[in-house]
Design a protein around this motif. Sequence first.
Motif, PDB file in Angstrom:
ATOM      1  N   ALA A 122       0.874  -1.152   0.015  1.00 46.24           N
ATOM      2  CA  ALA A 122      -0.434   0.159   0.545  1.00 46.24           C
ATOM      3  C   ALA A 122       1.185   1.112   0.421  1.00 46.24           C
ATOM      4  CB  ALA A 122      -1.185   0.102   0.504  1.00 46.24           C
ATOM      5  N   SER A 123       0.337   2.852  -0.047  1.00 43.98           N
ATOM      6  CA  SER A 123       0.480   3.773  -0.473  1.00 43.98           C
ATOM      7  C   SER A 123       1.416   4.148   1.301  1.00 43.98           C
ATOM      8  CB  SER A 123      -0.104   4.881  -1.114  1.00 43.98           C
ATOM      9  OG  SER A 123       0.592   6.189  -0.686  1.00 43.98           O
ATOM     10  N   PHE A 124       2.665   4.921   1.323  1.00 45.40           N
ATOM     11  CA  PHE A 124       2.720   5.186   2.722  1.00 45.40           C
ATOM     12  C   PHE A 124       1.678   6.024   3.598  1.00 45.40           C
ATOM     13  CE2 PHE A 124       7.512   3.249   1.574  1.00 45.40           C
ATOM     14  CZ  PHE A 124       7.143   2.255   3.215  1.00 45.40           C
ATOM     15  N   PHE A 125       1.962   6.591   2.258  1.00 47.15           N
ATOM     16  CA  PHE A 125       0.542   8.141   2.338  1.00 47.15           C
ATOM     17  C   PHE A 125      -0.767   7.454   3.249  1.00 47.15           C
ATOM     18  CE2 PHE A 125      -2.073  11.348   1.627  1.00 47.15           C
ATOM     19  CZ  PHE A 125      -2.084  12.822   2.311  1.00 47.15           C
ATOM     20  N   ILE A 126      -2.294   7.036   2.087  1.00 48.84           N
ATOM     21  CA  ILE A 126      -2.720   6.516   2.436  1.00 48.84           C
ATOM     22  C   ILE A 126      -2.595   5.591   3.798  1.00 48.84           C
ATOM     23  CG2 ILE A 126      -5.021   5.143   1.398  1.00 48.84           C
ATOM     24  CD1 ILE A 126      -3.996   7.944   0.110  1.00 48.84           C
ATOM     25  N   LEU A 127      -1.881   4.599   3.617  1.00 47.09           N
ATOM     26  CA  LEU A 127      -1.818   4.077   4.791  1.00 47.09           C
ATOM     27  C   LEU A 127      -1.841   4.804   6.320  1.00 47.09           C
ATOM     28  CD1 LEU A 127      -0.975   1.370   6.869  1.00 47.09           C
ATOM     29  CD2 LEU A 127       0.698   1.356   6.248  1.00 47.09           C
ATOM     30  N   ARG A 128      -1.006   5.984   6.829  1.00 47.45           N
ATOM     31  CA  ARG A 128       0.025   6.149   8.144  1.00 47.45           C
ATOM     32  C   ARG A 128      -1.375   7.778   7.699  1.00 47.45           C
ATOM     33  NH1 ARG A 128       6.389   6.591   6.442  1.00 47.45           N
ATOM     34  NH2 ARG A 128       7.057   4.990   7.290  1.00 47.45           N
ATOM     35  N   ASP A 129      -2.645   7.768   7.094  1.00 50.65           N
ATOM     36  CA  ASP A 129      -3.585   9.007   6.535  1.00 50.65           C
ATOM     37  C   ASP A 129      -4.230   8.085   7.995  1.00 50.65           C
ATOM     38  OD1 ASP A 129      -4.233  12.061   6.106  1.00 50.65           O
ATOM     39  OD2 ASP A 129      -5.722  10.998   5.238  1.00 50.65           O
ATOM     40  N   GLN A 130      -4.811   6.853   7.898  1.00 42.82           N
ATOM     41  CA  GLN A 130      -5.701   6.283   8.527  1.00 42.82           C
ATOM     42  C   GLN A 130      -5.383   6.197   9.936  1.00 42.82           C
ATOM     43  OE1 GLN A 130      -7.511   3.020   6.075  1.00 42.82           O
ATOM     44  NE2 GLN A 130      -6.942   3.922   3.987  1.00 42.82           N
ATOM     45  N   ILE A 131      -4.376   6.403  10.242  1.00 41.42           N
ATOM     46  CA  ILE A 131      -3.388   6.069  12.147  1.00 41.42           C
ATOM     47  C   ILE A 131      -3.767   7.096  12.653  1.00 41.42           C
ATOM     48  CG2 ILE A 131      -1.720   4.582  12.684  1.00 41.42           C
ATOM     49  CD1 ILE A 131      -1.502   3.386  10.461  1.00 41.42           C
ATOM     50  N   SER A 132      -3.867   6.975  13.857  1.00 44.43           N
ATOM     51  CA  SER A 132      -3.455   8.380  15.001  1.00 44.43           C
ATOM     52  C   SER A 132      -2.853   7.195  15.777  1.00 44.43           C
ATOM     53  CB  SER A 132      -4.527   8.579  15.573  1.00 44.43           C
ATOM     54  OG  SER A 132      -5.462   9.163  14.392  1.00 44.43           O
ATOM     55  N   MET A 133      -1.791   7.993  16.306  1.00 43.66           N
ATOM     56  CA  MET A 133      -0.645   7.342  17.524  1.00 43.66           C
ATOM     57  C   MET A 133      -0.190   8.435  18.582  1.00 43.66           C
ATOM     58  SD  MET A 133       3.174   6.218  16.391  1.00 43.66           S
ATOM     59  CE  MET A 133       2.881   4.623  16.054  1.00 43.66           C
ATOM     60  N   VAL A 134      -0.631   8.460  19.259  1.00 45.75           N
ATOM     61  CA  VAL A 134       0.264   9.064  20.744  1.00 45.75           C
ATOM     62  C   VAL A 134       1.564   8.361  21.301  1.00 45.75           C
ATOM     63  CG1 VAL A 134      -0.350   9.702  22.928  1.00 45.75           C
ATOM     64  CG2 VAL A 134      -2.420  10.124  21.674  1.00 45.75           C
ATOM     65  N   THR A 135       2.278   9.018  20.953  1.00 46.95           N
ATOM     66  CA  THR A 135       4.067   8.045  21.402  1.00 46.95           C
ATOM     67  C   THR A 135       3.687   8.160  22.790  1.00 46.95           C
ATOM     68  OG1 THR A 135       4.724  10.501  21.495  1.00 46.95           O
ATOM     69  CG2 THR A 135       4.603   8.972  19.083  1.00 46.95           C
ATOM     70  N   GLN A 136       4.825   7.220  23.614  1.00 42.63           N
ATOM     71  CA  GLN A 136       5.513   7.029  25.171  1.00 42.63           C
ATOM     72  C   GLN A 136       5.706   8.729  25.387  1.00 42.63           C
ATOM     73  OE1 GLN A 136       7.399   3.454  23.734  1.00 42.63           O
ATOM     74  NE2 GLN A 136       6.835   2.604  25.886  1.00 42.63           N
ATOM     75  N   ASN A 137       7.005   9.085  25.085  1.00 45.35           N
ATOM     76  CA  ASN A 137       6.943  10.553  24.990  1.00 45.35           C
ATOM     77  C   ASN A 137       6.460  11.692  24.513  1.00 45.35           C
ATOM     78  OD1 ASN A 137       9.398   9.216  26.696  1.00 45.35           O
ATOM     79  ND2 ASN A 137      10.445   9.374  23.884  1.00 45.35           N
ATOM     80  N   VAL A 138       5.738  12.397  24.833  1.00 44.80           N
ATOM     81  CA  VAL A 138       4.999  13.431  23.996  1.00 44.80           C
ATOM     82  C   VAL A 138       6.000  14.655  23.962  1.00 44.80           C
ATOM     83  CG1 VAL A 138       3.664  15.539  25.247  1.00 44.80           C
ATOM     84  CG2 VAL A 138       3.762  13.645  26.648  1.00 44.80           C
ATOM     85  N   VAL A 139       5.204  14.668  22.496  1.00 45.48           N
ATOM     86  CA  VAL A 139       5.956  15.236  21.402  1.00 45.48           C
ATOM     87  C   VAL A 139       5.255  16.302  21.199  1.00 45.48           C
ATOM     88  CG1 VAL A 139       7.131  15.565  19.375  1.00 45.48           C
ATOM     89  CG2 VAL A 139       7.808  13.488  20.325  1.00 45.48           C
ATOM     90  N   THR A 140       6.009  17.926  21.819  1.00 49.42           N
ATOM     91  CA  THR A 140       4.857  18.902  20.993  1.00 49.42           C
ATOM     92  C   THR A 140       5.909  20.122  20.462  1.00 49.42           C
ATOM     93  OG1 THR A 140       6.425  20.973  23.414  1.00 49.42           O
ATOM     94  CG2 THR A 140       4.272  19.962  23.549  1.00 49.42           C
ATOM     95  N   PHE A 141       5.252  21.148  19.721  1.00 48.95           N
ATOM     96  CA  PHE A 141       5.601  21.619  18.454  1.00 48.95           C
ATOM     97  C   PHE A 141       5.526  23.360  18.605  1.00 48.95           C
ATOM     98  CE2 PHE A 141       5.293  17.390  16.767  1.00 48.95           C
ATOM     99  CZ  PHE A 141       6.378  17.762  15.905  1.00 48.95           C
ATOM    100  N   ASN A 142       6.607  24.102  18.538  1.00 51.64           N
ATOM    101  CA  ASN A 142       6.401  25.769  18.866  1.00 51.64           C
ATOM    102  C   ASN A 142       5.948  26.065  17.814  1.00 51.64           C
ATOM    103  OD1 ASN A 142       6.878  28.048  19.649  1.00 51.64           O
ATOM    104  ND2 ASN A 142       8.750  28.360  18.606  1.00 51.64           N
TER     105      ASN A 142
END
Length: 253
Positions: free
Chosen positions: A231-251
């Motif tokens: 499958a296409s990477f973009f289409i596959l990952r577009d259907q997945i949500s993920m909360v990682t073990q380490n909280v990542v915040t963006f400015n």
Amino acid sequence: MIAIFGKKMKKAMKKSLVSTAQLLGRIQEAMNALRVVKVYNRQPWEVQEYEKKNREFLKYSLRMSKIDAATSPVMDAMGMVAGVGVILIGAVWVTHDKMQPSAFFALLACLGGAAESVRKVSDVWNMVQQANAAAERVFAVIDEPQEREAPNAFAMKPLLREIEFRNIVFTYPGAQQPALEEINLTVPAGQTVAVVGPNGSGKTTLVNLLPRFYDPDSGQILIDGQEIHQASFFILRDQISMVTQNVVTFNDT
């Protein structure tokens, strides 16, 4: 001599860049894990490690400065030796009527102009070698293989029935034993499933196979019977949500 100095400069510059990366990495690591450093009273250790990396960086910086400082005097000294040799040979030729005095002085003027140009070239060559060392590190990253997508990757349809892990085997590069071995798991749509186990048992590894952060050594991962590795990477990952073990915040906002 220009080539020798350039080679030494490139080698020292490459080590200096590696040392700089390690130094900045040490700072970033300590800042990201600041609470861990504090709660275990590891501030002296972190300072010690920083000083060690800083001394390495200083050593390579001084080596580069020594090479740069030695280039011009050595080239000037060689130019003077060559000039003296030319004057002696020219004087012999002039006294034996093998060369006209006007031609001799014209030759000296040309050699003087050429010597200055060669000395400047030596300085430029050192700078070129510094840039070359930096470029090699950049291209080492650029030349890393990208994620491999199937040539005829298809657009995977959204999940309706189930996700299936079938005979999954995965081994990290350099590891002696597989992290996952013959894993079979079926997750029906609409269910919440917790993967539970001790540290190092492969929980995170198993989940990371779904968005294809890694590809298994063998086996298949199917979504409604569709092989995700086709499958296409973009289409596959577009259907997945993920909360990682380490909280990542963006400015951002």
